[in-house]
Structures are given as structure tokens and as C-alpha cells.
Scaffold this active site. Structure first.
Site, PDB file in Angstrom:
ATOM      1  N   LYS A  32       0.870  -1.174   0.000  1.00  0.00           N
ATOM      2  CA  LYS A  32       0.000   0.000   0.000  1.00  0.00           C
ATOM      3  C   LYS A  32       0.906   1.223   0.000  1.00  0.00           C
ATOM      4  O   LYS A  32       1.980   1.207   0.621  1.00  0.00           O
ATOM      5  CB  LYS A  32      -0.864  -0.045   1.272  1.00  0.00           C
ATOM      6  CG  LYS A  32      -1.857   1.090   1.415  1.00  0.00           C
ATOM      7  CD  LYS A  32      -2.659   0.893   2.693  1.00  0.00           C
ATOM      8  CE  LYS A  32      -3.713   1.952   2.897  1.00  0.00           C
ATOM      9  NZ  LYS A  32      -4.514   1.709   4.128  1.00  0.00           N
ATOM     10  N   SER A  36      -9.405   1.710   3.005  1.00  0.00           N
ATOM     11  CA  SER A  36      -8.547   2.527   2.184  1.00  0.00           C
ATOM     12  C   SER A  36      -7.525   1.724   1.376  1.00  0.00           C
ATOM     13  O   SER A  36      -6.995   2.251   0.401  1.00  0.00           O
ATOM     14  CB  SER A  36      -7.816   3.549   3.057  1.00  0.00           C
ATOM     15  OG  SER A  36      -6.984   2.883   3.984  1.00  0.00           O
ATOM     16  N   SER A  78      -9.533  -0.881   7.023  1.00  0.00           N
ATOM     17  CA  SER A  78      -8.953  -0.664   5.694  1.00  0.00           C
ATOM     18  C   SER A  78      -8.282  -1.853   5.040  1.00  0.00           C
ATOM     19  O   SER A  78      -7.950  -1.795   3.865  1.00  0.00           O
ATOM     20  CB  SER A  78      -7.945   0.476   5.754  1.00  0.00           C
ATOM     21  OG  SER A  78      -8.642   1.676   5.649  1.00  0.00           O
TER      22      SER A  78
END
Ligand code: GLN
Length: 483
Positions: free
Chosen positions: A76, A151, A175
């Protein structure tokens, strides 16, 4: 291209020399190129990935390769990798290059994982749909008119679309688990303190954890085994020894005590098909001799407000460092120190990040601290006590990961509260610090996946993995790769 569904499959081919790491990486690179429309990657680390692949190929030849040899992993875009860019999907960090690697990155590389690139996410990990990225939406690979969740949307989409074998996300309020649920993959938020946060760009430090997104439990277990454990760079990383999770799977699951929260199952917003699936699982578990009981948790309505009061407070403090002086973006319109701060932050941060900085500053401000921040802390303690009380009586709590399947782009954009309520079932684990995993064992009649969530006691990852493996293998079906 052959689609790999586990590290075991990859290593079988690597060790019998039917493929090399370099060829494997090249295959993933081709696929990433083919699936560019998903916008899952912000950058592909072609050169360093190929270099690492060559290194691992040599080690395989000399029989000195590490545990993760051939595991192609994406990060990420809020995890630092030395000499590589990292932006938290924010304009304020555009072009910024990491000076050091996150502890998790170092540990993965040391065991011969190959890092293929950085994945799109919501700006500073704030969001539930990946629509808050400064670099565009990510499409859900299972239905490109829908969000992948957030996210860690790019990281989950990348695994689901076979652009890498696994990815690392961060989970502050869901997330990792929510995008895993929306994309039909496994996502684990470890116990708070199980994994070092050093090198993860902080959102809310007392909630954030780094965790794996994978296609199966064994891969999540081996990644955790490699990256968890104490770290001199993060005093909140526990020094408890890390079990060999991957060797403890498939152990016979003795009769378990499992709780489910009545108010969760009966909550108004829960999609009827998701509810029905959870009820089916409850019945199946009972039929197999486990004790499954409804428990009271009369605080459901307090979870999301407590989460947003406390995380925005922490975010307002953590994000103060992005000031136009030390990092990244600096406004060209600034004329002095004060306008440098003001304009760089006004121009550099997106709307949702600004909303949260303002909310967080408000709840911490002199006149409102007691009413909001301090009260939020007290409610957090209450929620922790009640959750621990349940987990003292039961091995696990099961619940849906999300109230619904992946939604359409724009569906919640006009209403931040509706978006925040998407987090209703995931934030409990972050507020209380317990580990929680989302398992892809549901499919809606519209074809979209949804996850079952399992929460365990603090530091019970071993038990959580073996129970998850049992649920995936015996009670659910393994996800097929997306073509
Ligand atoms: N959706 C939640 C939020 O917007 C969770 C984010 C996260 O876990 N990083 O805060």
C-alpha cells in the site's frame, strides 16, 4: 499466464525449475500492464523487482533461499521502501522518496519476497472506497463500475486481479478487511502491537496496524510469521515471541465457543443475503458440535462515533508534520513562513483529509476536549472492557465484515456520515486492539463477494488462523481467481 493461488504453488514450480522468479515477475508485470484500467498501482518497481528476482533465483539455485522466495508482494502506498517513492496517495507527498524501509519491508525482503510496486489507496488511509486518492479511483476487478473498498483498495484489487500474489495494507478502522471483503480475498488486521508500525505513514497511531491481504490463510500466516515481532524502532511492537503460524494450520479444531452479537445480526442496514449467510454459518458450526451463542453488546451505536472522534484527533496531530517545510509539496504562492504552512497544506491535502484534521483539531481544542476527546477515551475503555469480557467467555466473535457488498462509485460521496457508517462492523477490532480477519466466504446473488469477519482475543493469531482455515476449507469455498 499461469495463475498462482498460493505461495506453495509458486514454490513448487520454482523449486522444480518450471519457472524462475524473473519469469514470474515478468508475468506479473505483463498482467499489471493489461489491467492498467483498474488503477490499482501508482507505481510499478520494475527494476528493483527484477533485480531482487535475479537474486532470489541465484539463492534457489544454491539452495539458500528464504521462506518467502518467489512471493510477489505489493505495498500500500503508505509503507516506506528505501529509495522508492511513497505518497500516501496525497499530492502533499507527491515525488517524495523514502530514506529508509519500514521494518515489515526489511523483514519480507530478508526472506526473499519480491516487492513489485506501490498500490493506490485513500489519501492518508482515510476512506472506505478509494475515492479519496489524489491519483484517481481504483476499480473493483469483479465489477469495474464499483469501488474496491478502502482505504487499501488498490492492494486488495491487485491481489484479486492477480497482479501480485499478496499485498500489505494498513488497517485503522477496517482498511484491510473491508476492501478484502469487497474484492473476495483474505485480509487480516493483526493484534495491535503484533506488527511494528515503523515506516508506515501514521494516520491514528493507537489504531493503525499493518497486515496481509492474500488469497488464502496459509499465505497470510507465513507473511505474519515473517513480519511480526518486536522492533527497536517501535516501542508499541510487542516482544511476545512470534509463533510459527504457518506450521500450526490444519490442527484439529476442538469444540469451540463462538459468540455473535445479536444487535449486529439484527441491525437495520445489514443486507439480508449477508445476514442469511452468517446465520447459515452459525447453523453449520452448531451442527458440527461447536457452541455458538448470541451475546449482548449494547454499544453498537457508539463504535463509529468513538472511532471518528479519536482517530481524527490522532490524525490532526500526526499530519501536522506535513507543513511544506519538511516534506513534499510546497506552495509556489507562499511568500513567508505562515503562508508557506497555510498554502502548502490547503493546496496539498484533499477534502477528506482536511475535514478530518479540522474535526480532530476541534475535538482536541481547549473548550471541547472534555466533551469529545476525553469522553471518547472513556467510551473506548468501556468498549474494550465489554469486548474482552465476551472474549474471555468465547474463543471468537463472528460477524459480517461489511453491511453490504461493494457499492457503485459516487454512491456515498455526498454524505460522509453514510460513508463512515460503512465501518460499523470493522472499527470494534481497532478500538479494542484485538485481531480480526475477513474471509471471502460469501457470494451475493448479484455475483459480488462479501466477507465473514472473525475477531479473536489479543495475540490469538495462531487460533484465528487455524479456525479461519477450517472455515474456508470446510464451511466455505475457496475463491476462484479473477480472469
Ligand atoms: N474507513 C475507515 C476510515 O475512513 C478506515 C480507514 C482505515 O482503516 N485506514 O477511517
Amino acid at each position: 499466464m499461469k495463475t498462482y493461488n498460493s505461495l506453495n504453488e509458486v514454490q513448487t514450480d520454482l523449486f522444480n525449475h518450471s519457472i524462475s522468479c524473473k519469469e514470474l515477475v515478468q508475468q506479473y508485470l505483463t498482467r499489471i500492464e493489461e489491467k492498467k484500467n483498474l488503477n490499482a498501482f501508482l507505481e510499478v518497481f520494475t527494476q528493483s523487482a527484477l533485480q531482487q528476482a535475479e537474486k532470489v533465483d541465484a539463492k534457489i539455485k544454491s539452495k539458500t533461499s528464504g521462506k518467502l522466495a518467489g512471493m510477489v508482494i505489493a505495498l500500500k502506498d503508505n509503507l516506506c521502501y528505501k529509495n522508492h517513492k511513497v505518497s500516501a496517495s496525497s499530492k502533499i507527498l507527491e515525488g517524495f522518496e523514502s530514506l529508509y524501509s519500514a521494518t515489515v519491508v526489511e523483514r519480507l525482503l530478508a526472506e526473499d519476497a519480491i516487492i513489485i510496486g506501490r498500490c493506490n489507496c485513500d489519501e492518508f488511509a482515510m476512506g472506505s472506497s478509494n475515492e479519496n486518492s489524489a491519483f484517481g479511483n481504483v476499480a473493483n476487478p469483479l465489477d469495474t463500475s464499483r469501488v474496491p473498498g478502502g482505504s487499501s483498495g488498490g492492494a486488495a484489487a491487485a491481489v484479486a486481479a492477480d497482479l501480485c500474489l499478496a499485498s500489505l495494507g494498513t488497517d485503522t478502522g477496517g482498511s484491510i478487511r473491508q476492501p478484502a471483503s469487497f474484492c473476495g480475498v483474505v485480509g487480516l488486521k493483526p493484534t495491535y502491537g503484533r506488527v511494528s508500525r515503523y515506516g508506515a505513514i501514521a494516520y491514528a497511531s493507537s489504531f493503525d496496524q499493518i497486515g496481509p491481504i492474500t488469497k488464502n490463510i496459509a499465505d497470510a500466516a507465513i507473511i505474519m510469521e515473517v513480519m511480526a515481532g518486536k522492533d527497536g524502532y517501535d516501542s508499541t511492537a510487542s516482544s511476545k515471541p512470534v509463533p510459527e503460524y504457518s506450521k500450526k494450520l490444519n490442527q484439529p479444531t476442538s469444540k469451540l465457543r463462538i459468540a455473535y452479537i445479536k444487535d449486529v445480526i439484527d441491525s437495520k442496514g445489514l443486507n439480508p443475503e449477508i445476514k442469511a449467510k452468517v446465520e447459515t454459518i452459525i447453523d453449520q458450526l452448531k451442527a458440527e458440535g461447536h457452541t455458538v451463542e448470541a451475546v449482548d453488546f449494547p454499544y453498537l451505536d457508539y463504535l463509529v462515533p468513538t472511532y471518528y472522534v479519536l482517530t481524527t484527533a490522532e490524525a490532526s496531530s500526526n499530519l501536522a508534520r506535513f507543513d511544506g517545510i519538511n516534506y513534499g509539496y510546497r506552495s509556489k504562492n507562499a511568500s513567508d513562513l505562515e503562508s508557506t504552512y497555510k498554502l502548502s497544506r490547503s493546496e496539498g491535502f484533499g477534502k477528506e483529509v482536511k475535514r478530518r484534521i479540522m474535526l480532530g483539531t476541534f475535538v482536541l481544542s481547549a473548550g471541547y476536549y472534555d466533551a469529545y476527546y476525553s469522553k471518547g477515551q472513556r467510551v473506548r475503555r468501556l468498549l474494550q472492557n465489554k469486548t474482552n469480557e465476551i472474549l474471555n467467555n468465547y474463543n471468537f466473535i463472528i460477524l459480517p465484515t461489511t453491511p453490504n457488498v461493494a457499492f457503485k462509485f459516487g454512491q456515498h460521496s455526498a454524505d460522509p456520515i453514510a460513508m463512515y457508517l460503512e465501518d460499523i462492523f470493522t472499527v470494534q477490532a481497532n478500538i479494542t486492539g484485538v485481531p480480526s480477519i475477513s474471509l471471502p466466504i460469501g457470494t451475493h446473488s448479484n455475483g459480488l463477494p462479501f466477507g465473514l469477519q472473525v475477531m479473536g482475543k489479543h495475540f490469538s493469531e495462531t487460533e484465528l488462523f487455524s479456525f479461519s482455515d477450517y472455515l474456508m476449507k470446510d464451511l466455505g469455498k475457496k475463491k476462484e481467481a479473477v480472469s
